[in-house]
Scaffold this active site. Structure first.
Site, short mmCIF file in Angstrom:
data_model
loop_
_atom_site.label_atom_id
_atom_site.label_comp_id
_atom_site.label_asym_id
_atom_site.label_seq_id
_atom_site.Cartn_x
_atom_site.Cartn_y
_atom_site.Cartn_z
N SER A 250 -7.19 5.76 0.18
CA SER A 250 -7.60 4.76 -0.67
C SER A 250 -8.93 4.24 -0.50
CB SER A 250 -6.79 3.43 -0.25
OG SER A 250 -5.30 3.91 0.04
N GLN B 270 -5.38 -0.27 -7.11
CA GLN B 270 -6.03 0.64 -6.05
C GLN B 270 -6.68 1.67 -6.78
OE1 GLN B 270 -3.74 3.16 -3.01
NE2 GLN B 270 -4.06 1.39 -1.86
N ASP C 259 0.89 -1.34 -0.14
CA ASP C 259 0.00 0.15 0.13
C ASP C 259 0.80 1.23 -0.06
OD1 ASP C 259 -2.52 1.32 0.13
OD2 ASP C 259 -2.31 1.48 2.38
#
Length: 309
Positions: A251, A301, A229
């Site tokens: 996110s 993402q 991430d």
């Protein structure tokens, strides 16, 4: 072909030392409350991030789900949604629901809860090792090996010694190095970290977890999920227009596909890019490679991306 793991029941909960890894012993170490319910007491804290780091929740949820499946199964994909910002000063409870146990695949639903509300949900699938006659992969980018690149500490010392560099730039660069307790980097293009331009649309860097993760390949996947991430959302900013001030970058979801076994405490090449942004959102994708050129993970993402008013 996947690396076989021990046939013993899997347990990441309250184990003793696993090689001195802060990630394994603290952040990804969960307390079992009761059947299929776990609690995380530790959060990685950064001065730049007041909420819970998204990769931490992904990794912890993966650990919780992994505790409920046969140890001969390995995670091959996970799909997550971030529902609310997590409080990094409070424990997170993970509730695992068994959706299916098949001969080759097992599926779990995980919810992360704080203050009685879901902050995150994940569907995760595990696969039993099998032989495949269909095998191919794309080519790894031609980049310098990590042994030929400067460490973040060396980069910072070099920057400090360079005349005329504004203090604001030094502070921004130093802030990128705060997570050195969990992972370390070798940056293929360190100049973009100091002075990104409109042509900077990719982030390519070598990453590895600090400390010995041990020999459980499923834990290496959990650690890699934690690491995946980091910097992914930033590519949306770089690819759009670096001159626009960002008001919100967070996110919405996160997806990982695991292709082949690897060690997260060995160098992995993170090749991140963004192909689209608009309507207050951005999309980032990435490929993760081992040093010998094997494609071991693909990530994607979508983020909220809004300019500063």
């Amino acid at each position: 072909m996947d690396v076989p793991v021990s046939a013993r029941p899997r347990s990441y909960v309250n184990e003793e030392s696993q090689g001195g890894s802060y990630l394994v012993n603290c952040i990804l170490n969960l307390e079992k409350i009761e059947e299929n319910i776990y609690r995380a007491h530790h959060s990685w804290k950064s001065s730049n991030l007041q909420r819970v780091y998204g990769g931490q929740v992904v990794g912890q949820a993966q650990v919780a789900a992994g505790n409920t499946v046969d140890s001969n199964l390995s995670v091959h994909s996970l799909h997550c949604y971030f529902l609310r910002a997590g409080d990094r000063n409070k424990p997170i409870v993970y509730k695992v629901e068994n959706l299916r146990d098949g001969q080759s695949y097992a599926t779990r639903l995980v919810q992360a809860v704080q203050n009685g509300k879901s902050i995150f949900t994940m569907i995760i699938s595990f696969h039993r090792q099998e032989v495949s006659h269909f095998q191919h992969q794309c080519q790894m980018p031609d980049v310098p090996l990590p042994s030929n690149l400067l460490s973040d500490e060396q980069l910072l010392h070099k920057l400090e010694a360079t005349p005329g560099v504004p203090q604001a730039v030094k502070d921004r660069v130093r802030s990128h190095f705060e997570n050195a307790i969990t992972m370390e980097y070798r940056r293929v293009d360190p100049v973009s970290l100091v002075k990104p331009t409109d042509k900077t649309s990719k982030i390519v860097l070598w990453v590895r977890a600090i400390g010995d993760i041990g020999d459980d390949m499923n834990m290496h996947r959990c650690v890699a999920a934690y690491m995946s991430d980091n910097y992914l959302a930033t590519t949306c900013v770089y690819a759009s227009n670096i001159k626009i001030k960002v008001g919100m970058l967070t996110s919405l979801d996160h997806t990982i596909w695991f292709h082949a076994p690897f060690r997260a405490d060995d160098w992995l090449l993170f090749d991140f890019d963004s192909h689209w942004s608009g309507n207050g959102r951005g999309m980032a994708t990435g490929k993760i490679w081992t040093e010998d050129g094997r494609l071991v993970m693909t990530v994607s993402q979508e983020v909220v991306l809004r300019h500063k008013l």
